[in-house]
Write a protein that holds these residues in place. Structure first.
Motif, PDB file in Angstrom:
ATOM      1  N   ASP A 255      39.905  34.049  -0.821  1.00 41.72           N
ATOM      2  CA  ASP A 255      40.039  32.602  -0.743  1.00 41.72           C
ATOM      3  C   ASP A 255      41.418  32.197  -1.263  1.00 41.72           C
ATOM      4  N   VAL A 256      42.433  32.363  -0.418  1.00 37.84           N
ATOM      5  CA  VAL A 256      43.788  31.958  -0.769  1.00 37.84           C
ATOM      6  C   VAL A 256      43.928  30.470  -0.488  1.00 37.84           C
ATOM      7  N   GLN A 257      44.283  29.686  -1.488  1.00 35.42           N
ATOM      8  CA  GLN A 257      44.394  28.250  -1.348  1.00 35.42           C
ATOM      9  C   GLN A 257      45.860  27.828  -1.235  1.00 35.42           C
ATOM     10  N   LEU A 258      46.078  26.736  -0.521  1.00 36.37           N
ATOM     11  CA  LEU A 258      47.441  26.276  -0.310  1.00 36.37           C
ATOM     12  C   LEU A 258      48.130  25.910  -1.621  1.00 36.37           C
ATOM     13  N   ARG A 259      47.393  25.323  -2.553  1.00 34.89           N
ATOM     14  CA  ARG A 259      48.017  24.950  -3.832  1.00 34.89           C
ATOM     15  C   ARG A 259      48.492  26.177  -4.591  1.00 34.89           C
ATOM     16  N   HIS A 260      47.805  27.303  -4.398  1.00 39.17           N
ATOM     17  CA  HIS A 260      48.238  28.541  -5.045  1.00 39.17           C
ATOM     18  C   HIS A 260      49.541  29.034  -4.421  1.00 39.17           C
ATOM     19  N   LEU A 261      49.617  28.967  -3.093  1.00 36.94           N
ATOM     20  CA  LEU A 261      50.850  29.372  -2.412  1.00 36.94           C
ATOM     21  C   LEU A 261      52.007  28.448  -2.779  1.00 36.94           C
ATOM     22  N   ARG A 262      51.746  27.135  -2.855  1.00 35.94           N
ATOM     23  CA  ARG A 262      52.801  26.190  -3.218  1.00 35.94           C
ATOM     24  C   ARG A 262      53.335  26.478  -4.621  1.00 35.94           C
ATOM     25  N   ALA A 263      52.441  26.772  -5.544  1.00 43.75           N
ATOM     26  CA  ALA A 263      52.871  27.075  -6.910  1.00 43.75           C
ATOM     27  C   ALA A 263      53.701  28.353  -6.949  1.00 43.75           C
ATOM     28  N   PHE A 264      53.252  29.369  -6.240  1.00 43.85           N
ATOM     29  CA  PHE A 264      53.978  30.644  -6.207  1.00 43.85           C
ATOM     30  C   PHE A 264      55.384  30.461  -5.644  1.00 43.85           C
TER      31      PHE A 264
ATOM     32  N   ARG B  32      55.969  31.168   2.678  1.00 43.32           N
ATOM     33  CA  ARG B  32      56.788  30.048   3.164  1.00 43.32           C
ATOM     34  C   ARG B  32      56.390  29.685   4.595  1.00 43.32           C
ATOM     35  N   ARG B  33      56.163  30.692   5.421  1.00 42.89           N
ATOM     36  CA  ARG B  33      55.779  30.437   6.805  1.00 42.89           C
ATOM     37  C   ARG B  33      54.470  29.636   6.868  1.00 42.89           C
ATOM     38  N   VAL B  34      53.496  30.041   6.058  1.00 43.46           N
ATOM     39  CA  VAL B  34      52.210  29.344   6.050  1.00 43.46           C
ATOM     40  C   VAL B  34      52.405  27.883   5.644  1.00 43.46           C
ATOM     41  N   LEU B  35      53.139  27.650   4.577  1.00 48.98           N
ATOM     42  CA  LEU B  35      53.358  26.289   4.099  1.00 48.98           C
ATOM     43  C   LEU B  35      54.142  25.464   5.116  1.00 48.98           C
ATOM     44  N   ASP B  36      55.120  26.096   5.760  1.00 48.43           N
ATOM     45  CA  ASP B  36      55.885  25.391   6.786  1.00 48.43           C
ATOM     46  C   ASP B  36      54.982  24.936   7.931  1.00 48.43           C
ATOM     47  N   GLU B  37      54.106  25.831   8.388  1.00 52.98           N
ATOM     48  CA  GLU B  37      53.240  25.497   9.507  1.00 52.98           C
ATOM     49  C   GLU B  37      52.230  24.417   9.133  1.00 52.98           C
TER      50      GLU B  37
ATOM     51  N   LEU C 217      70.890  30.167  11.789  1.00 50.42           N
ATOM     52  CA  LEU C 217      69.448  30.108  11.569  1.00 50.42           C
ATOM     53  C   LEU C 217      68.800  31.160  12.454  1.00 50.42           C
ATOM     54  N   VAL C 218      68.301  32.218  11.836  1.00 46.29           N
ATOM     55  CA  VAL C 218      67.657  33.302  12.582  1.00 46.29           C
ATOM     56  C   VAL C 218      66.149  33.137  12.424  1.00 46.29           C
ATOM     57  N   ASP C 219      65.566  32.389  13.328  1.00 43.31           N
ATOM     58  CA  ASP C 219      64.134  32.105  13.281  1.00 43.31           C
ATOM     59  C   ASP C 219      63.730  31.696  14.688  1.00 43.31           C
ATOM     60  N   ASP C 220      62.896  32.513  15.327  1.00 43.39           N
ATOM     61  CA  ASP C 220      62.589  32.274  16.737  1.00 43.39           C
ATOM     62  C   ASP C 220      61.697  31.071  16.975  1.00 43.39           C
ATOM     63  N   ARG C 221      61.316  30.371  15.929  1.00 45.41           N
ATOM     64  CA  ARG C 221      60.553  29.130  16.111  1.00 45.41           C
ATOM     65  C   ARG C 221      61.448  27.961  16.497  1.00 45.41           C
ATOM     66  N   PHE C 222      62.748  28.122  16.306  1.00 45.17           N
ATOM     67  CA  PHE C 222      63.668  27.006  16.478  1.00 45.17           C
ATOM     68  C   PHE C 222      64.715  27.293  17.548  1.00 45.17           C
ATOM     69  N   GLU C 223      65.166  26.221  18.187  1.00 43.75           N
ATOM     70  CA  GLU C 223      66.333  26.280  19.060  1.00 43.75           C
ATOM     71  C   GLU C 223      67.525  25.739  18.284  1.00 43.75           C
ATOM     72  N   VAL C 224      68.701  26.258  18.587  1.00 44.82           N
ATOM     73  CA  VAL C 224      69.926  25.859  17.892  1.00 44.82           C
ATOM     74  C   VAL C 224      71.026  25.616  18.918  1.00 44.82           C
ATOM     75  N   ALA C 225      71.793  24.578  18.713  1.00 47.54           N
ATOM     76  CA  ALA C 225      72.919  24.288  19.606  1.00 47.54           C
ATOM     77  C   ALA C 225      74.134  23.886  18.782  1.00 47.54           C
ATOM     78  N   LEU C 226      75.288  24.306  19.240  1.00 47.94           N
ATOM     79  CA  LEU C 226      76.547  23.956  18.594  1.00 47.94           C
ATOM     80  C   LEU C 226      76.965  22.551  19.022  1.00 47.94           C
ATOM     81  N   VAL C 227      77.344  21.712  18.050  1.00 45.70           N
ATOM     82  CA  VAL C 227      77.791  20.352  18.372  1.00 45.70           C
ATOM     83  C   VAL C 227      79.219  20.080  17.938  1.00 45.70           C
TER      84      VAL C 227
END
Length: 306
Positions: free
Chosen positions: A2-11, A71-76, A146-156
Protein backbone atom coordinates in the motif's frame (compact mmCIF):
# COMPACT_ATOMS: atom_id res chain seq x y z
CA UNK A 1 1.61 -3.39 -0.75
CA UNK A 2 0.00 0.00 0.00
CA UNK A 3 2.22 2.79 -1.32
CA UNK A 4 0.51 6.13 -0.70
CA UNK A 5 1.04 9.33 -2.63
CA UNK A 6 1.81 11.32 0.52
CA UNK A 7 4.64 8.90 1.26
CA UNK A 8 6.09 9.39 -2.22
CA UNK A 9 5.72 13.18 -1.93
CA UNK A 10 7.59 13.18 1.38
CA UNK A 11 10.37 10.98 0.01
CA UNK A 12 10.88 13.14 -3.10
CA UNK A 13 10.71 16.34 -1.04
CA UNK A 14 13.49 15.10 1.27
CA UNK A 15 15.65 14.21 -1.73
CA UNK A 16 15.05 17.62 -3.33
CA UNK A 17 15.43 19.69 -0.16
CA UNK A 18 18.37 17.75 1.29
CA UNK A 19 17.06 17.53 4.84
CA UNK A 20 13.87 16.48 6.61
CA UNK A 21 13.54 19.97 8.08
CA UNK A 22 13.67 21.70 4.70
CA UNK A 23 11.33 19.08 3.21
CA UNK A 24 8.79 19.86 5.93
CA UNK A 25 8.97 23.56 5.05
CA UNK A 26 8.52 22.70 1.37
CA UNK A 27 5.46 20.55 2.09
CA UNK A 28 4.01 22.83 4.74
CA UNK A 29 3.89 20.19 7.46
CA UNK A 30 5.92 19.09 10.49
CA UNK A 31 9.28 17.37 10.33
CA UNK A 32 7.79 14.49 12.30
CA UNK A 33 5.12 14.00 9.63
CA UNK A 34 7.76 13.85 6.91
CA UNK A 35 9.81 11.34 8.92
CA UNK A 36 6.75 9.15 9.49
CA UNK A 37 5.84 9.19 5.81
CA UNK A 38 9.33 8.21 4.66
CA UNK A 39 9.53 5.50 7.34
CA UNK A 40 6.14 4.16 6.24
CA UNK A 41 7.30 4.03 2.62
CA UNK A 42 10.47 2.18 3.60
CA UNK A 43 8.43 -0.25 5.69
CA UNK A 44 5.95 -0.87 2.88
CA UNK A 45 8.71 -1.48 0.32
CA UNK A 46 10.83 -3.47 2.76
CA UNK A 47 14.03 -1.56 2.06
CA UNK A 48 15.87 1.50 3.32
CA UNK A 49 15.73 4.41 0.90
CA UNK A 50 17.71 7.10 2.75
CA UNK A 51 20.83 7.11 4.89
CA UNK A 52 20.29 9.70 7.59
CA UNK A 53 22.88 11.84 9.37
CA UNK A 54 22.67 14.89 11.63
CA UNK A 55 22.93 17.42 8.81
CA UNK A 56 21.88 15.68 5.62
CA UNK A 57 20.45 12.61 3.94
CA UNK A 58 21.86 10.39 1.22
CA UNK A 59 20.08 8.06 -1.15
CA UNK A 60 20.74 4.36 -0.75
CA UNK A 61 21.09 2.22 -3.86
CA UNK A 62 17.41 1.29 -3.61
CA UNK A 63 16.46 4.93 -3.05
CA UNK A 64 18.37 6.05 -6.14
CA UNK A 65 16.48 3.52 -8.24
CA UNK A 66 13.13 4.52 -6.79
CA UNK A 67 13.30 8.32 -6.83
CA UNK A 68 13.04 8.72 -10.62
CA UNK A 69 10.03 6.44 -10.75
CA UNK A 70 8.46 8.20 -7.79
CA UNK A 71 8.77 11.51 -9.64
CA UNK A 72 7.07 9.95 -12.66
CA UNK A 73 4.15 8.75 -10.54
CA UNK A 74 3.69 12.15 -8.91
CA UNK A 75 3.98 13.92 -12.26
CA UNK A 76 1.27 11.74 -13.80
CA UNK A 77 -1.04 12.21 -10.81
CA UNK A 78 -0.60 15.99 -11.01
CA UNK A 79 -1.42 15.86 -14.68
CA UNK A 80 -4.56 13.78 -14.07
CA UNK A 81 -5.70 16.30 -11.47
CA UNK A 82 -5.12 19.19 -13.85
CA UNK A 83 -7.02 17.52 -16.69
CA UNK A 84 -9.92 16.63 -14.41
CA UNK A 85 -10.22 20.04 -12.77
CA UNK A 86 -9.46 22.49 -15.55
CA UNK A 87 -10.52 23.42 -18.98
CA UNK A 88 -8.28 25.77 -20.89
CA UNK A 89 -9.49 29.02 -19.33
CA UNK A 90 -5.93 30.33 -19.60
CA UNK A 91 -2.68 29.27 -21.22
CA UNK A 92 0.07 28.88 -18.62
CA UNK A 93 3.65 29.34 -19.76
CA UNK A 94 6.13 27.92 -17.25
CA UNK A 95 9.69 29.10 -16.73
CA UNK A 96 12.48 28.57 -14.20
CA UNK A 97 14.90 31.49 -14.56
CA UNK A 98 14.31 34.22 -17.10
CA UNK A 99 10.93 33.66 -18.82
CA UNK A 100 11.47 35.24 -22.25
CA UNK A 101 13.57 38.11 -20.97
CA UNK A 102 13.03 41.36 -22.85
CA UNK A 103 10.46 39.60 -25.07
CA UNK A 104 8.12 38.70 -22.20
CA UNK A 105 6.20 41.97 -22.16
CA UNK A 106 5.93 42.12 -25.96
CA UNK A 107 4.57 38.57 -26.13
CA UNK A 108 1.98 39.30 -23.44
CA UNK A 109 0.70 42.36 -25.29
CA UNK A 110 0.64 40.67 -28.70
CA UNK A 111 -1.13 37.61 -27.32
CA UNK A 112 -3.75 39.68 -25.46
CA UNK A 113 -4.53 41.57 -28.65
CA UNK A 114 -4.84 38.44 -30.78
CA UNK A 115 -6.50 36.03 -28.30
CA UNK A 116 -8.29 38.03 -25.59
CA UNK A 117 -10.47 35.02 -24.69
CA UNK A 118 -7.43 32.90 -23.69
CA UNK A 119 -5.16 34.83 -21.28
CA UNK A 120 -1.47 33.97 -21.39
CA UNK A 121 -0.07 33.60 -17.87
CA UNK A 122 3.59 33.16 -16.92
CA UNK A 123 4.16 30.82 -13.97
CA UNK A 124 7.49 30.30 -12.20
CA UNK A 125 8.56 26.75 -11.32
CA UNK A 126 12.12 25.72 -10.49
CA UNK A 127 11.89 22.19 -11.88
CA UNK A 128 13.54 20.44 -14.80
CA UNK A 129 10.40 20.90 -16.92
CA UNK A 130 9.56 24.38 -15.53
CA UNK A 131 6.23 23.17 -14.18
CA UNK A 132 5.14 21.12 -17.18
CA UNK A 133 5.47 17.68 -15.60
CA UNK A 134 4.10 18.98 -12.32
CA UNK A 135 0.87 20.19 -13.92
CA UNK A 136 1.33 23.89 -13.19
CA UNK A 137 2.16 24.83 -16.81
CA UNK A 138 0.65 23.95 -20.19
CA UNK A 139 3.80 24.91 -22.11
CA UNK A 140 7.25 25.52 -20.70
CA UNK A 141 10.20 27.70 -21.65
CA UNK A 142 13.38 25.66 -21.26
CA UNK A 143 17.04 26.38 -21.81
CA UNK A 144 18.36 22.89 -21.13
CA UNK A 145 17.82 19.75 -23.23
CA UNK A 146 14.80 17.71 -22.14
CA UNK A 147 15.21 13.97 -22.68
CA UNK A 148 11.76 12.62 -21.91
CA UNK A 149 9.61 10.94 -24.54
CA UNK A 150 6.42 12.24 -22.93
CA UNK A 151 7.14 15.71 -24.25
CA UNK A 152 7.67 17.45 -27.57
CA UNK A 153 10.31 20.17 -27.80
CA UNK A 154 10.83 22.91 -30.37
CA UNK A 155 13.50 25.56 -30.76
CA UNK A 156 12.18 29.14 -30.71
CA UNK A 157 15.33 31.23 -30.42
CA UNK A 158 18.86 31.69 -29.11
CA UNK A 159 20.34 34.00 -26.49
CA UNK A 160 23.81 35.23 -25.64
CA UNK A 161 25.36 34.33 -22.29
CA UNK A 162 25.92 36.91 -19.59
CA UNK A 163 28.02 36.84 -16.46
CA UNK A 164 26.64 38.13 -13.17
CA UNK A 165 28.79 39.53 -10.37
CA UNK A 166 28.40 41.96 -7.51
CA UNK A 167 28.80 45.59 -8.50
CA UNK A 168 32.03 45.92 -6.49
CA UNK A 169 33.65 42.97 -8.27
CA UNK A 170 36.78 43.74 -10.35
CA UNK A 171 35.11 42.31 -13.47
CA UNK A 172 32.14 44.66 -13.07
CA UNK A 173 34.34 47.49 -14.35
CA UNK A 174 34.58 45.75 -17.74
CA UNK A 175 32.03 46.01 -20.54
CA UNK A 176 32.40 42.29 -21.32
CA UNK A 177 34.23 39.28 -19.90
CA UNK A 178 35.65 35.92 -20.98
CA UNK A 179 35.18 32.47 -19.50
CA UNK A 180 38.82 32.20 -18.42
CA UNK A 181 38.45 35.42 -16.41
CA UNK A 182 35.38 33.99 -14.62
CA UNK A 183 37.21 30.73 -13.89
CA UNK A 184 39.37 32.52 -11.31
CA UNK A 185 36.33 32.86 -9.05
CA UNK A 186 33.75 30.58 -7.49
CA UNK A 187 30.82 30.14 -9.88
CA UNK A 188 27.26 29.64 -8.61
CA UNK A 189 25.38 26.94 -10.57
CA UNK A 190 21.85 25.62 -10.35
CA UNK A 191 22.23 21.99 -11.52
CA UNK A 192 18.51 21.51 -12.04
CA UNK A 193 17.44 24.53 -14.09
CA UNK A 194 20.50 26.70 -14.71
CA UNK A 195 22.01 27.01 -18.17
CA UNK A 196 25.66 26.97 -17.08
CA UNK A 197 27.57 23.76 -16.33
CA UNK A 198 31.24 23.08 -15.49
CA UNK A 199 31.64 21.83 -19.08
CA UNK A 200 31.66 25.44 -20.29
CA UNK A 201 35.32 25.45 -19.23
CA UNK A 202 38.15 23.12 -20.28
CA UNK A 203 38.66 20.16 -17.92
CA UNK A 204 41.95 21.53 -16.64
CA UNK A 205 40.63 25.07 -16.09
CA UNK A 206 37.29 24.69 -14.39
CA UNK A 207 36.32 27.03 -11.56
CA UNK A 208 35.25 26.17 -8.05
CA UNK A 209 31.50 25.54 -7.99
CA UNK A 210 28.87 26.63 -5.50
CA UNK A 211 25.56 24.81 -5.94
CA UNK A 212 22.36 26.82 -5.51
CA UNK A 213 18.65 26.18 -5.94
CA UNK A 214 16.68 28.67 -7.97
CA UNK A 215 17.22 32.14 -9.30
CA UNK A 216 16.64 33.93 -5.99
CA UNK A 217 19.41 32.05 -4.17
CA UNK A 218 21.63 32.43 -7.23
CA UNK A 219 21.19 36.20 -7.21
CA UNK A 220 21.63 36.46 -3.45
CA UNK A 221 25.02 34.73 -3.30
CA UNK A 222 26.20 36.82 -6.25
CA UNK A 223 25.00 40.12 -4.75
CA UNK A 224 26.81 39.22 -1.52
CA UNK A 225 30.08 38.68 -3.40
CA UNK A 226 30.23 34.96 -2.59
CA UNK A 227 30.26 33.85 -6.24
CA UNK A 228 29.85 34.93 -9.84
CA UNK A 229 27.39 33.42 -12.28
CA UNK A 230 26.89 32.63 -15.95
CA UNK A 231 23.39 32.70 -17.38
CA UNK A 232 21.27 33.40 -20.44
CA UNK A 233 20.60 36.96 -21.60
CA UNK A 234 16.97 36.62 -20.51
CA UNK A 235 18.01 36.39 -16.86
CA UNK A 236 19.76 39.73 -17.09
CA UNK A 237 16.63 41.30 -18.57
CA UNK A 238 14.11 39.57 -16.32
CA UNK A 239 15.97 39.72 -13.01
CA UNK A 240 17.68 43.05 -12.34
CA UNK A 241 18.88 43.07 -8.74
CA UNK A 242 20.48 45.85 -6.69
CA UNK A 243 24.13 44.98 -6.19
CA UNK A 244 24.30 42.69 -9.24
CA UNK A 245 25.99 43.64 -12.52
CA UNK A 246 25.54 41.70 -15.77
CA UNK A 247 28.27 41.60 -18.43
CA UNK A 248 28.28 39.88 -21.82
CA UNK A 249 30.47 36.75 -22.02
CA UNK A 250 32.11 37.08 -25.41
CA UNK A 251 33.47 33.55 -25.88
CA UNK A 252 30.61 31.43 -24.47
CA UNK A 253 28.26 29.47 -26.75
CA UNK A 254 24.74 30.78 -27.15
CA UNK A 255 21.85 29.30 -25.20
CA UNK A 256 18.99 27.63 -27.06
CA UNK A 257 15.51 28.73 -26.02
CA UNK A 258 13.08 25.82 -26.22
CA UNK A 259 9.36 25.35 -25.82
CA UNK A 260 8.06 22.03 -24.49
CA UNK A 261 4.57 20.55 -24.17
CA UNK A 262 2.90 17.19 -23.53
CA UNK A 263 3.20 15.09 -26.67
CA UNK A 264 -0.30 13.63 -26.40
CA UNK A 265 -2.02 16.81 -25.19
CA UNK A 266 -0.80 19.95 -26.99
CA UNK A 267 -2.49 23.09 -25.66
CA UNK A 268 -4.76 25.26 -27.81
CA UNK A 269 -3.15 27.72 -30.20
CA UNK A 270 0.29 26.19 -29.72
CA UNK A 271 1.25 26.91 -33.33
CA UNK A 272 0.36 30.57 -32.86
CA UNK A 273 2.39 30.75 -29.65
CA UNK A 274 5.42 29.22 -31.36
CA UNK A 275 5.13 31.64 -34.26
CA UNK A 276 4.83 34.69 -32.00
CA UNK A 277 7.84 33.78 -29.89
CA UNK A 278 9.97 32.95 -32.92
CA UNK A 279 9.09 36.28 -34.49
CA UNK A 280 10.25 38.06 -31.33
CA UNK A 281 13.59 36.24 -31.32
CA UNK A 282 14.04 36.56 -35.07
CA UNK A 283 14.95 33.74 -37.42
CA UNK A 284 16.03 30.46 -35.84
CA UNK A 285 19.50 29.41 -36.99
CA UNK A 286 19.45 26.38 -39.33
CA UNK A 287 20.92 23.07 -38.25
CA UNK A 288 19.77 23.32 -34.65
CA UNK A 289 19.28 19.56 -34.49
CA UNK A 290 15.71 19.76 -33.18
CA UNK A 291 12.80 18.19 -35.03
CA UNK A 292 10.43 20.40 -37.00
CA UNK A 293 7.73 17.70 -37.26
CA UNK A 294 6.17 18.29 -33.81
CA UNK A 295 5.42 21.88 -34.74
CA UNK A 296 3.71 20.78 -37.96
CA UNK A 297 1.52 18.32 -36.02
CA UNK A 298 0.71 21.09 -33.56
CA UNK A 299 -0.69 23.22 -36.38
CA UNK A 300 -3.28 20.58 -37.11
CA UNK A 301 -3.96 19.86 -33.47
CA UNK A 302 -4.40 23.44 -32.29
CA UNK A 303 -5.87 25.30 -35.23
CA UNK A 304 -9.23 25.65 -33.57
CA UNK A 305 -10.47 27.13 -30.33
CA UNK A 306 -11.38 24.65 -27.58
Amino acid sequence: MDVQLRHLRAFVAVVDAGTFTDAAILLGCSQAAVSRSVAALESTLGTRLLERSNNSVKLTQSGARLVTRARRVLDEVARLERIAQEAYSELRLGYAFGALGKHTRHLMKAWAAAYPWLPLVFVHSNTATAGLAEGVADVSVLRRPLVDDRFEVALVGCEARYAAMDTDHPLARRRSVRLDQLARYTVALDPRTGTATPELWPPDARPAIRTVQGVDEWLTVIACGQAVGVTAESTANQNPRPGVAYRHVTDAPHVQVLLAWWKDDPPPYLAALLAMIRSLYGSVPPGDGLPREPVDRAVAATGRRR
